[in-house]
Design an enzyme around this catalytic site. Structure first.
Site, PDB file in Angstrom:
ATOM      1  N   ASN A   1     -52.618 -11.288  -9.175  1.00  0.00           N
ATOM      2  CA  ASN A   1     -52.455  -9.854  -9.259  1.00  0.00           C
ATOM      3  C   ASN A   1     -51.867  -9.553 -10.662  1.00  0.00           C
ATOM      4  O   ASN A   1     -51.070 -10.043 -11.232  1.00  0.00           O
ATOM      5  CB  ASN A   1     -51.376  -9.185  -8.170  1.00  0.00           C
ATOM      6  CG  ASN A   1     -50.101  -9.999  -8.184  1.00  0.00           C
ATOM      7  OD1 ASN A   1     -49.902 -11.020  -8.591  1.00  0.00           O
ATOM      8  ND2 ASN A   1     -49.077  -8.955  -7.579  1.00  0.00           N
TER       9      ASN A   1
ATOM     10  N   GLU B   1     -50.333  -6.223 -12.572  1.00  0.00           N
ATOM     11  CA  GLU B   1     -49.731  -4.642 -12.173  1.00  0.00           C
ATOM     12  C   GLU B   1     -49.983  -3.978 -13.464  1.00  0.00           C
ATOM     13  O   GLU B   1     -50.068  -4.425 -14.544  1.00  0.00           O
ATOM     14  CB  GLU B   1     -48.573  -5.201 -11.454  1.00  0.00           C
ATOM     15  CG  GLU B   1     -48.430  -5.610 -10.303  1.00  0.00           C
ATOM     16  CD  GLU B   1     -47.064  -5.556  -9.511  1.00  0.00           C
ATOM     17  OE1 GLU B   1     -46.088  -5.257 -10.381  1.00  0.00           O
ATOM     18  OE2 GLU B   1     -47.039  -5.711  -8.371  1.00  0.00           O
TER      19      GLU B   1
ATOM     20  N   CYS C   1     -55.232  -6.505  -7.435  1.00  0.00           N
ATOM     21  CA  CYS C   1     -54.957  -7.588  -6.543  1.00  0.00           C
ATOM     22  C   CYS C   1     -55.416  -8.900  -6.916  1.00  0.00           C
ATOM     23  O   CYS C   1     -56.508  -8.922  -7.630  1.00  0.00           O
ATOM     24  CB  CYS C   1     -55.486  -7.561  -5.027  1.00  0.00           C
ATOM     25  SG  CYS C   1     -54.819  -6.060  -4.243  1.00  0.00           S
TER      26      CYS C   1
ATOM     27  N   GLU D   1     -57.021 -11.134  -5.334  1.00  0.00           N
ATOM     28  CA  GLU D   1     -58.467 -11.661  -4.740  1.00  0.00           C
ATOM     29  C   GLU D   1     -59.497 -10.870  -5.626  1.00  0.00           C
ATOM     30  O   GLU D   1     -60.311 -11.601  -5.983  1.00  0.00           O
ATOM     31  CB  GLU D   1     -58.555 -10.899  -3.314  1.00  0.00           C
ATOM     32  CG  GLU D   1     -57.487 -11.614  -2.398  1.00  0.00           C
ATOM     33  CD  GLU D   1     -56.307 -10.940  -2.366  1.00  0.00           C
ATOM     34  OE1 GLU D   1     -55.741 -10.401  -3.348  1.00  0.00           O
ATOM     35  OE2 GLU D   1     -55.587 -10.778  -1.329  1.00  0.00           O
TER      36      GLU D   1
ATOM     37  N   CYS E   1     -55.869  -7.200   1.206  1.00  0.00           N
ATOM     38  CA  CYS E   1     -55.724  -6.021   1.379  1.00  0.00           C
ATOM     39  C   CYS E   1     -57.201  -5.226   1.882  1.00  0.00           C
ATOM     40  O   CYS E   1     -58.230  -5.929   1.598  1.00  0.00           O
ATOM     41  CB  CYS E   1     -55.123  -5.012   0.454  1.00  0.00           C
ATOM     42  SG  CYS E   1     -56.266  -4.728  -0.945  1.00  0.00           S
TER      43      CYS E   1
ATOM     44  N   CYS F   1     -59.813  -5.392  -1.044  1.00  0.00           N
ATOM     45  CA  CYS F   1     -60.098  -6.532  -1.459  1.00  0.00           C
ATOM     46  C   CYS F   1     -60.985  -7.128  -0.358  1.00  0.00           C
ATOM     47  O   CYS F   1     -62.113  -7.680  -0.673  1.00  0.00           O
ATOM     48  CB  CYS F   1     -59.063  -7.477  -1.753  1.00  0.00           C
ATOM     49  SG  CYS F   1     -57.943  -7.188  -3.004  1.00  0.00           S
TER      50      CYS F   1
END
Ligand code: THU
Length: 136
Positions: free
Chosen positions: A43, A45, A54, A56, A87, A90
């Site tokens: 990830n 940010e 993310c 993924e 999530c 993703c």
């Protein structure tokens, strides 16, 4: 299965590269391609929180950008005790390339859990629904 253990290990290594100064929630993903390659992601940010990406999706976008689109499995791990599943965003991004990709997660005690995208995202919307074959 050994291949999933190895994939989880790669995902775990990727958590170390995670850029997560805001959540401190480090996530790593490892995507197994049909030709046997493993593409990892973490990830990433951003100070503008909503722009965070993310692990993924990082892995999927990395893979596509090096010419790989056929995915067999993805392993996801975090720096927390509990397993982490992809999530919703993703799941939809994975679905674009394989609506039944295998998803492998583990808790910190090493318990491996395997599921599939069609279980996590049933009756999904995808390229076929647009009514034409995809070339991209
Ligand atoms: N995150 C992932 O990388 N993958 C998931 O499946 C869940 C959430 C990241 C996004 C954000 O950087 C942090 O975890 C907290 O939500």
């Amino acid at each position: 299965m050994k291949v999933y253990q190895e994939l989880l290990e790669q995902a775990f290594k990727a958590t170390r590269l995670s850029y997560a100064p805001y959540s401190r929630f480090r996530v790593g993903a490892a995507l197994l391609t049909e030709d046997g390659a493993v593409v990892t992601g973490c990830n990433v940010e951003n100070a503008s929180y909503g722009l965070s990406n993310c692990a993924e999706r990082t892995a999927v976008f990395k893979a596509v950008s090096i010419g790989k689109r056929r995915f067999k499995a993805i392993a996801v791990v975090s720096n927390r005790r509990n397993p982490v599943y992809p999530c919703g965003a993703c799941r939809q991004v994975l679905r674009e390339f394989n609506k039944d990709i295998t998803i492998v997660v583990a808790n910190r005690r090493g318990r491996v859990m395997k599921t599939s995208l069609s279980k996590l995202l049933p009756k999904s919307f995808g390229p076929e629904d647009l009514g034409r074959r995809r070339r991209g």
